[in-house]
Design a protein around this motif. Structure first.
Motif, short mmCIF file in Angstrom:
data_model
loop_
_atom_site.label_atom_id
_atom_site.label_comp_id
_atom_site.label_asym_id
_atom_site.label_seq_id
_atom_site.Cartn_x
_atom_site.Cartn_y
_atom_site.Cartn_z
N GLY A 167 36.98 78.78 118.36
CA GLY A 167 37.85 77.69 117.88
C GLY A 167 39.29 78.01 118.40
O GLY A 167 40.05 77.11 118.00
N ILE A 168 39.43 79.07 118.95
CA ILE A 168 40.87 79.41 119.36
C ILE A 168 41.21 79.09 120.72
O ILE A 168 40.58 79.45 121.74
CB ILE A 168 41.02 80.84 119.17
CG1 ILE A 168 40.79 81.28 117.66
CG2 ILE A 168 42.67 81.31 119.43
CD1 ILE A 168 41.00 82.93 117.70
N THR A 169 42.36 78.46 120.85
CA THR A 169 42.86 77.58 122.17
C THR A 169 44.06 78.43 122.46
O THR A 169 44.88 79.02 121.67
CB THR A 169 42.73 76.59 122.14
OG1 THR A 169 44.10 75.57 121.27
CG2 THR A 169 41.81 75.46 121.72
N LEU A 170 44.77 78.16 123.70
CA LEU A 170 45.90 78.77 124.03
C LEU A 170 46.83 78.10 123.18
O LEU A 170 47.73 78.63 122.67
CB LEU A 170 46.22 78.45 125.49
CG LEU A 170 45.58 78.96 126.83
CD1 LEU A 170 46.09 78.92 127.86
CD2 LEU A 170 45.55 80.44 126.35
N LYS A 171 46.84 76.98 122.67
CA LYS A 171 47.64 76.21 121.89
C LYS A 171 48.04 76.96 120.35
O LYS A 171 48.87 76.90 120.17
CB LYS A 171 47.29 74.53 121.75
CG LYS A 171 48.32 73.85 120.99
CD LYS A 171 48.38 72.61 120.94
CE LYS A 171 49.35 71.85 119.96
NZ LYS A 171 49.48 70.39 120.21
N ALA B 77 41.81 80.20 108.26
CA ALA B 77 43.27 79.44 108.16
C ALA B 77 43.50 78.51 109.52
O ALA B 77 44.05 77.42 109.18
CB ALA B 77 44.26 80.70 108.37
N LEU B 78 42.79 78.99 110.58
CA LEU B 78 42.59 78.04 111.58
C LEU B 78 42.02 76.82 111.30
O LEU B 78 42.72 75.68 111.74
CB LEU B 78 42.14 78.77 112.94
CG LEU B 78 42.93 79.77 113.79
CD1 LEU B 78 42.02 80.20 114.86
CD2 LEU B 78 44.12 78.93 114.46
N ASP B 79 41.05 76.74 110.77
CA ASP B 79 40.54 75.58 110.29
C ASP B 79 41.26 74.53 109.48
O ASP B 79 41.35 73.37 109.70
CB ASP B 79 39.08 75.82 109.21
CG ASP B 79 38.21 76.44 110.55
OD1 ASP B 79 37.03 77.12 109.88
OD2 ASP B 79 38.19 76.39 111.65
N ARG B 80 42.18 75.12 108.77
CA ARG B 80 42.93 74.28 107.83
C ARG B 80 44.56 73.91 108.62
O ARG B 80 45.23 73.19 107.78
CB ARG B 80 43.40 74.88 106.65
CG ARG B 80 42.06 74.97 105.90
CD ARG B 80 42.52 76.10 104.34
NE ARG B 80 41.17 76.13 103.70
CZ ARG B 80 41.05 76.89 102.98
NH1 ARG B 80 42.17 77.75 102.63
NH2 ARG B 80 40.06 77.28 102.09
N SER B 81 44.59 74.54 109.89
CA SER B 81 46.18 74.17 110.56
C SER B 81 46.03 72.95 110.90
O SER B 81 45.23 71.78 110.89
CB SER B 81 46.14 75.24 111.52
OG SER B 81 45.45 74.67 112.74
N GLU B 82 47.25 72.50 111.44
CA GLU B 82 47.80 71.29 111.72
C GLU B 82 46.83 70.72 113.13
O GLU B 82 46.58 69.65 113.37
CB GLU B 82 49.24 71.13 111.88
CG GLU B 82 49.82 71.77 113.20
CD GLU B 82 50.94 72.48 113.14
OE1 GLU B 82 51.86 72.39 113.98
OE2 GLU B 82 51.15 73.21 111.93
N THR B 83 46.61 71.91 113.99
CA THR B 83 45.79 71.21 114.90
C THR B 83 44.42 71.94 114.88
O THR B 83 44.18 73.00 115.38
CB THR B 83 46.56 72.13 116.26
OG1 THR B 83 47.87 71.61 116.29
CG2 THR B 83 45.85 71.35 117.66
N PRO B 84 43.62 71.03 114.66
CA PRO B 84 42.16 71.75 114.29
C PRO B 84 41.51 71.89 115.65
O PRO B 84 41.48 71.06 116.56
CB PRO B 84 41.51 70.42 113.54
CG PRO B 84 42.36 69.26 113.78
CD PRO B 84 43.70 69.67 113.94
N PRO B 85 40.84 73.12 115.71
CA PRO B 85 40.23 73.56 116.87
C PRO B 85 38.91 72.63 117.04
O PRO B 85 38.31 71.96 116.21
CB PRO B 85 39.77 75.08 116.53
CG PRO B 85 39.55 74.86 115.00
CD PRO B 85 40.69 74.02 114.53
N PRO B 86 38.42 72.14 118.20
CA PRO B 86 37.46 71.29 118.81
C PRO B 86 36.31 72.20 118.41
O PRO B 86 36.27 73.54 118.02
CB PRO B 86 37.40 71.31 120.21
CG PRO B 86 38.41 72.62 120.67
CD PRO B 86 39.24 72.67 119.65
N ALA B 87 35.05 71.35 118.02
CA ALA B 87 34.01 72.03 117.60
C ALA B 87 33.12 72.69 118.66
O ALA B 87 32.04 72.52 119.00
CB ALA B 87 32.86 70.86 116.97
N ALA B 88 33.83 73.75 119.11
CA ALA B 88 33.60 74.92 120.18
C ALA B 88 32.26 74.25 121.04
O ALA B 88 31.19 74.91 121.15
CB ALA B 88 33.00 75.90 119.42
#
Lengths: 162, 162
Positions: B127-131, B151-162
């Motif tokens: 789920g981790i992108t350059l952004k 933490a990433l899952d709850r961040s303002e920019t949700p990662p795409p579902a891989a």
DNA sequence: CGCTAACTGTACTTTTCTGTCAACTAAAAT
DNA sequence: ATTTTAGTTGACAGAAAAGTACAGTTAGCG
């Protein structure tokens, strides 16, 4: 990101020893079973001995045995001894400045990424012992197409709470 | 188990480019920002270009830019391009015999272990992108003492579902 | 055009990791 | 005590990765 030869072969040698509990296995025997040279196995065993993962005795009737029972030996510790951890504190020192600066600069996104990956690996390794490796619990977990961790948790030999 | 220099520095260079969206950044500029030699950066950029992670133009006014928007570029893909995957199918071939035999022998406990670790790493990276790297989302996740993934899952920019 | 800035590709050197060798030490058997 | 088996050690050679050098190509600019 890759495994070192020392991790691969060192773990293999350790597992060969673990297969014969109570006995002392010679370098020659380990080498024969793994298809490696005795000289190379000797070098690997030295690393394992210095990490207190095996005990050795010299002279005739000598050889190696595990320093502890297989269910008490974490694969994470074994790999750390053979190849070190993915992320260590001095990691940044080789290029970046002080830790304070590092924390607020771009490079430290990378440091956080390495920490995240190290964390994931440690998490996956935390519950896996030599006994799990010997029993084939990992192989089964893949055969059942479930995540290894989940399958291990349900196996007949529950891993200690890391 | 460790990171290659190419992974570390290649990702750094890519992030420097990502910081200036729309612009073309020269090798010289990247080298200056990262404290590397131009020759080395050039070598790294070639790898990134061949993996279609960056686009380049030659001549005066030339340089590099991302081939896609930062939120669409997975760090997992970047690392795979720079350093390969932890576990690949041909891994066993270098020592063990056929896959069938391998599956039922001791060595394959190790193969399963490597697969497990690769799986964990991919899961963490999925789920981790350059952004995320640019925004400091990873750093924050550590500051809050929570697992990075959560933490990433709850961040303002949700990662795409891989 | 011709000059210059900048990417491209290959070959090379240096460094680090792998694996081997030979000399040594320890313990058991005779 | 001597011999034999077996682990210990440090130095070494080969292979792979890291990093450098240089000659070539492309494109803007005057």
């Amino acid at each position: 990101m890759r495994f070192t030869a020392q991790e691969e072969y060192g773990l293999r040698c350790l597992l060969q020893i673990a297969r014969e509990p109570g006995e002392f296995m010679t370098i020659t025997e380990i080498a024969k079973r793994e298809g490696l040279t005795s000289a190379y196995v000797a070098k690997l065993m030295r690393v394992l001995r210095k990490a207190d993962l095996v005990k050795s005795i010299r002279g005739q009737k000598g050889g190696f045995r595990l320093a502890a029972r297989p269910e008490l030996v974490s694969v994470g510790d074994v790999l750390a001894s053979l190849g070190g951890r993915l992320y260590t504190k001095d990691f940044c020192g080789r290029y970046t400045g002080t830790e304070q600066i590092c924390t607020h600069s771009l490079e430290c996104s990378i440091r956080s990424l390495w920490m995240t990956l190290d964390h994931s690996v440690q998490r996956a390794l935390s519950g896996i012992t030599l006994k799990h490796m010997l029993s084939g619990a990992l192989i089964e977990s893949w055969a059942h197409a479930a995540s290894a961790q989940v399958a291990l948790d349900r196996s007949e030999t529950p891993p200690p709470a890391a």
